[in-house]
Write a protein that holds these residues in place. Sequence first.
Motif, short mmCIF file in Angstrom:
data_model
loop_
_atom_site.label_atom_id
_atom_site.label_comp_id
_atom_site.label_asym_id
_atom_site.label_seq_id
_atom_site.Cartn_x
_atom_site.Cartn_y
_atom_site.Cartn_z
N GLY A 39 -7.97 1.13 -3.50
CA GLY A 39 -7.22 0.85 -2.26
C GLY A 39 -7.34 -0.61 -1.86
O GLY A 39 -7.94 -1.42 -2.56
N ARG A 40 -6.75 -0.88 -0.70
CA ARG A 40 -6.78 -2.25 -0.20
C ARG A 40 -8.17 -2.61 0.31
O ARG A 40 -8.95 -1.75 0.67
CB ARG A 40 -5.76 -2.39 0.95
CG ARG A 40 -4.34 -2.31 0.48
CD ARG A 40 -3.35 -2.41 1.62
NE ARG A 40 -3.43 -1.27 2.52
CZ ARG A 40 -3.71 -1.36 3.80
NH1 ARG A 40 -3.96 -2.52 4.36
NH2 ARG A 40 -3.75 -0.27 4.55
N PHE A 41 -8.42 -3.92 0.33
CA PHE A 41 -9.65 -4.41 0.97
C PHE A 41 -9.31 -4.65 2.43
O PHE A 41 -8.65 -5.63 2.78
CB PHE A 41 -10.13 -5.71 0.32
CG PHE A 41 -10.84 -5.49 -0.98
CD1 PHE A 41 -12.20 -5.26 -1.01
CD2 PHE A 41 -10.13 -5.49 -2.17
CE1 PHE A 41 -12.86 -5.04 -2.21
CE2 PHE A 41 -10.78 -5.27 -3.37
CZ PHE A 41 -12.15 -5.04 -3.40
N ILE A 43 -4.54 12.11 -3.03
CA ILE A 43 -3.77 13.08 -3.85
C ILE A 43 -3.57 12.56 -5.27
O ILE A 43 -3.41 13.36 -6.20
CB ILE A 43 -2.44 13.53 -3.20
CG1 ILE A 43 -1.54 12.37 -2.84
CG2 ILE A 43 -2.69 14.44 -2.02
CD1 ILE A 43 -0.12 12.83 -2.46
N GLU A 44 -3.58 11.25 -5.46
CA GLU A 44 -3.48 10.71 -6.83
C GLU A 44 -4.71 11.12 -7.63
O GLU A 44 -4.62 11.56 -8.78
CB GLU A 44 -3.34 9.18 -6.80
CG GLU A 44 -1.98 8.73 -6.25
CD GLU A 44 -1.92 7.24 -5.92
OE1 GLU A 44 -2.92 6.51 -6.16
OE2 GLU A 44 -0.88 6.80 -5.41
N ALA A 45 -5.89 10.98 -7.02
CA ALA A 45 -7.13 11.37 -7.71
C ALA A 45 -7.13 12.87 -7.98
O ALA A 45 -7.45 13.33 -9.09
CB ALA A 45 -8.34 10.98 -6.86
N GLY A 99 0.84 -1.20 0.00
CA GLY A 99 0.00 0.00 0.00
C GLY A 99 0.87 1.23 0.00
O GLY A 99 1.92 1.26 -0.64
N GLY A 100 0.42 2.22 0.75
CA GLY A 100 1.08 3.52 0.73
C GLY A 100 2.56 3.46 1.09
O GLY A 100 3.35 4.20 0.53
N GLN A 101 2.92 2.59 2.05
CA GLN A 101 4.31 2.58 2.49
C GLN A 101 5.26 2.14 1.37
O GLN A 101 6.32 2.72 1.17
CB GLN A 101 4.47 1.67 3.71
CG GLN A 101 5.89 1.71 4.28
CD GLN A 101 6.00 0.89 5.55
OE1 GLN A 101 5.06 0.83 6.35
NE2 GLN A 101 7.13 0.26 5.75
N ARG A 121 -6.74 -5.60 -8.98
CA ARG A 121 -5.58 -4.76 -8.74
C ARG A 121 -5.28 -3.91 -9.97
O ARG A 121 -5.26 -4.42 -11.08
CB ARG A 121 -4.37 -5.63 -8.44
CG ARG A 121 -3.16 -4.87 -7.98
CD ARG A 121 -1.97 -5.81 -7.84
NE ARG A 121 -1.56 -6.33 -9.13
CZ ARG A 121 -0.86 -5.63 -10.04
NH1 ARG A 121 -0.51 -4.39 -9.77
NH2 ARG A 121 -0.52 -6.18 -11.17
N LEU A 122 -5.08 -2.63 -9.76
CA LEU A 122 -4.81 -1.72 -10.87
C LEU A 122 -3.35 -1.29 -10.81
O LEU A 122 -2.89 -0.85 -9.75
CB LEU A 122 -5.73 -0.50 -10.78
CG LEU A 122 -7.24 -0.82 -10.81
CD1 LEU A 122 -8.06 0.41 -10.47
CD2 LEU A 122 -7.63 -1.36 -12.18
N SER A 123 -2.65 -1.44 -11.92
CA SER A 123 -1.23 -1.06 -11.91
C SER A 123 -1.12 0.46 -11.89
O SER A 123 -2.06 1.17 -12.24
CB SER A 123 -0.54 -1.61 -13.16
OG SER A 123 -0.98 -0.86 -14.27
N1 UDP Z 1 -2.74 1.02 -5.30
C1 UDP Z 1 -2.40 0.48 -6.53
N2 UDP Z 1 -3.26 -0.39 -7.13
C2 UDP Z 1 -4.43 -0.75 -6.57
C3 UDP Z 1 -4.78 -0.21 -5.31
C4 UDP Z 1 -3.90 0.68 -4.69
O1 UDP Z 1 -1.34 0.79 -7.10
O2 UDP Z 1 -5.15 -1.56 -7.18
C5 UDP Z 1 -1.82 2.00 -4.67
C6 UDP Z 1 -2.42 3.39 -4.74
O3 UDP Z 1 -2.20 3.97 -6.01
C7 UDP Z 1 -1.68 4.11 -3.60
C8 UDP Z 1 -1.41 2.98 -2.60
O4 UDP Z 1 -1.64 1.74 -3.29
O5 UDP Z 1 -0.46 4.67 -4.06
C9 UDP Z 1 -2.35 3.07 -1.40
O6 UDP Z 1 -1.87 4.07 -0.54
P1 UDP Z 1 -2.77 4.80 0.57
O7 UDP Z 1 -1.88 5.74 1.32
O8 UDP Z 1 -3.97 5.42 -0.06
O9 UDP Z 1 -3.30 3.63 1.51
P2 UDP Z 1 -2.55 2.48 2.39
O10 UDP Z 1 -2.55 1.26 1.55
O11 UDP Z 1 -1.17 2.97 2.73
O12 UDP Z 1 -3.40 2.31 3.60
#
Ligand code: UDP
Length: 430
Positions: free
Chosen positions: A231-233, A326-328, A28-30, A296-298
Amino acid sequence: MNTKTERRIALISVHGDPAIEFGKEEAGGQNVYVRNVGEALARLGWQVDMYTRRVSAAQEEIVQHMPNCRTIRFSAGALEFIPRDELFGHLPEFIEKFLKFQQENNLTYELVHTNYWLSSWVGMQLKKKIGCKQVHTYHSLGAVKYATIDDIPTIAAKRLDVECQVLETAERIVATSPQEKAHMRQLVSTKGEIDIIPCGTDTRRFGSVDRDAARAALGIKNEAKVVLYVGRFDPRKGIETLVRALRESKFYGDEKLQLIIGGGSVPGQSDGIERDRIESIVDELGLRECTTFAGRLSQDILPTYYAAADVCVVPSHYEPFGLVAIEAMASGTPVIASDVGGLQFTVVPEETGLLAPPQDVPAFASCIDRILENPEWRAKLGEAAKIRVRKKFSWDGVAEQLSELYIQLTEQPVPVPVPVPVPAKELATA
Ligand code: UDP
């Protein structure tokens, strides 16, 4: 640290591998943060080594991303995925491997930047062993997380203790929003030094596709009203709130309404369980027809999804920063987010999107209606969102701030122990 070429930094992210494909289980974000910060620092002339845990024999031990930026993987514990709450016991092995690698490759780190509490513990041990300085980013605070869940893991007490220690002892803590800093002060400790340096996004990538081209690429009609989640489920992400809000929206039953839920899940694992739960709520509410689970979206296709959407909803119960928002926004799409954490910092209500109390289904429904009913206002919010991200949240800007911080810390003289005066009596007998 006089010349650019001597600048070397270790970014430590034990459980968030910066070299894997983003959007997978436990990614995810990290992962996104460490990888992008690493690459942007490398563009500024830093030699960047990112350290993480190897989770399968199929993974390469070293991944070279750019000439001066690489990921180094150590096996610590079994070569398999281990949930982060079970990783603490494997950290001594990780440290041992780190020290060995450093010695064999003749590397010296004056500074390590650690990510998440597990790596913060690694950093605190390295300080004792190699005399380096430490910068730390939390990504998530145990004190906040445990207040929002019922099922407190057994590692919780350890985590809270480590999170307090690192705040009090690191040379600098990086909070990614003023809200995160306030939580540290209220819930963790009043001691320690904190700077605010936000997360960033790739403004060349997000914002590169226009709305018409994006809709054409995804086969979405012009008149469609598209609500997007990415995002993650994970129950903490509040997807249930969004789904229930659509049931209460004025657009429920309108054939123009489309919900796209983007994000990967692995059957049988925790994210797969949450996806099954969300799918059953979608069915129960009669939303199946208008909902797409995009998987999952690249990072390559994500800009197209964001640009095609009318609105992106981030309904998290809590979010220390929230990259998706911020991506959106960078893609010119307004965001409706929970009024919590970093989302209060990134989303400016009525200017770049709207905020609603977390888990408040009617509030989310009314925000969604306001935006979907007003296409001109929607476009205006999206334009302002794009400008805000370009000004404040680019990875290059973030890396410049981190680089300045690293330089400032490494140029600070190491405190010289003050000699203790020897009593005159002892001198006389010496
Ligand atoms: N992400 C992605 N593909 C997906 C879902 C999420 O690449 O199908 C990426 C998304 O673009 C973002 C990150 O995963 O950069 C999620 O970061 P966020 O800080 O929103 O949430 P976290 O997962 O850290 O709780």
